[in-house]
Design an enzyme around this catalytic site. Sequence first.
Site, mmCIF file in Angstrom:
data_model
loop_
_atom_site.group_PDB
_atom_site.id
_atom_site.type_symbol
_atom_site.label_atom_id
_atom_site.label_comp_id
_atom_site.label_asym_id
_atom_site.label_seq_id
_atom_site.Cartn_x
_atom_site.Cartn_y
_atom_site.Cartn_z
ATOM 1 N N LYS A 167 0.860 -1.187 0.000
ATOM 2 C CA LYS A 167 0.000 0.000 0.000
ATOM 3 C C LYS A 167 0.899 1.241 0.000
ATOM 4 O O LYS A 167 1.176 1.837 1.043
ATOM 5 C CB LYS A 167 -0.947 -0.011 1.203
ATOM 6 C CG LYS A 167 -2.106 -0.989 1.052
ATOM 7 C CD LYS A 167 -3.027 -0.980 2.245
ATOM 8 C CE LYS A 167 -3.869 0.278 2.359
ATOM 9 N NZ LYS A 167 -4.955 0.343 1.346
ATOM 10 N N VAL A 168 1.370 1.584 -1.182
ATOM 11 C CA VAL A 168 2.284 2.710 -1.366
ATOM 12 C C VAL A 168 1.457 3.961 -1.647
ATOM 13 O O VAL A 168 0.568 3.942 -2.502
ATOM 14 C CB VAL A 168 3.248 2.437 -2.538
ATOM 15 C CG1 VAL A 168 4.237 3.585 -2.706
ATOM 16 C CG2 VAL A 168 3.988 1.118 -2.326
#
Length: 308
Positions: free
Chosen positions: A154-155
């Site tokens: 989850k960038v």
Amino acid sequence: MPTPYAYFQGDIVPLSEAKIGIMTHAFNYGTAVFEGIRGNWNEEAQTTYLFRTREHMQRLGQSSHILGMQMREPVEKLCEIAVELVERSGFTEDVYLRPMVYLSGEVLGVRLHNVDVDTLIFLSPFPAYLPETARCHTSTWRRVQDTGIPPRAKVTGIYVNSALAKTEANANGFDEAIMLNENGHVSEGSGENIFMIRHGQLITPGPADNVLEGITAKSVMQMAADDLGIPIVQREIDRTELYIADEVFMTGTAAHLTPIVEIDRRKVGEGRPGPITSQLSELFYDAIRGRSEKYRAWCTPARARIAR
């Protein structure tokens, strides 16, 4: 009145005091990973139940590892901090926690190495993300490939991809987008995993279709198998297969479990939530609010420390 708190630079402080500088690396380059954790308010129990806190913090560590960033606090410590924030803030409504590991150095230059790393968590009230039933649009924007930005992490930077799809869907009169991968197969929504019911099976794209390995999605799959006896299938899905599905729904921390009643101006099934979706929804909402004894272990209770 409730006061939102944050964990910032190693201390718990009022959210209003948690500030970063404009040169912060994560702000300039999207070099951060994050999680979303729902705190679901149970009026009868006068308790907020945090849903699968440990699993979210573990995934935060995995995302950090993929980017080569060292998470400073252990998972257990972050779980304790999450409870502390909810209890101190004192909200009697649903809340959302955002843990983040980010490059905190105030330096220029795009890279992931030789920049200070820090952790923060903030909390805010957060109502339902999607309507009770949603209408979806197949986006012209394709889901980012693992060889571009890894979707199982989850960038923060990857969510520009999702934002483009979401805004396009809203501009075209829909509630949410459905994104295809570069091979033209269904991937996920702008912030949700997607499921369909066909021939009595619960079918969803697999990780190789560039989906985030969703915690809510795994929870719903477990309920479908254990409580309803529905076979689970992970495989490629074509866009048109969604048109002829019996039922379609999306899952995610923000969206919970949302029935999809229309895709690309075509009704899904009867144009209303189907029987399996409705059963799963009832099971899921009981679980996240601490009403299910069977799934109580998924919930971490937090009670406000201030007088209500």
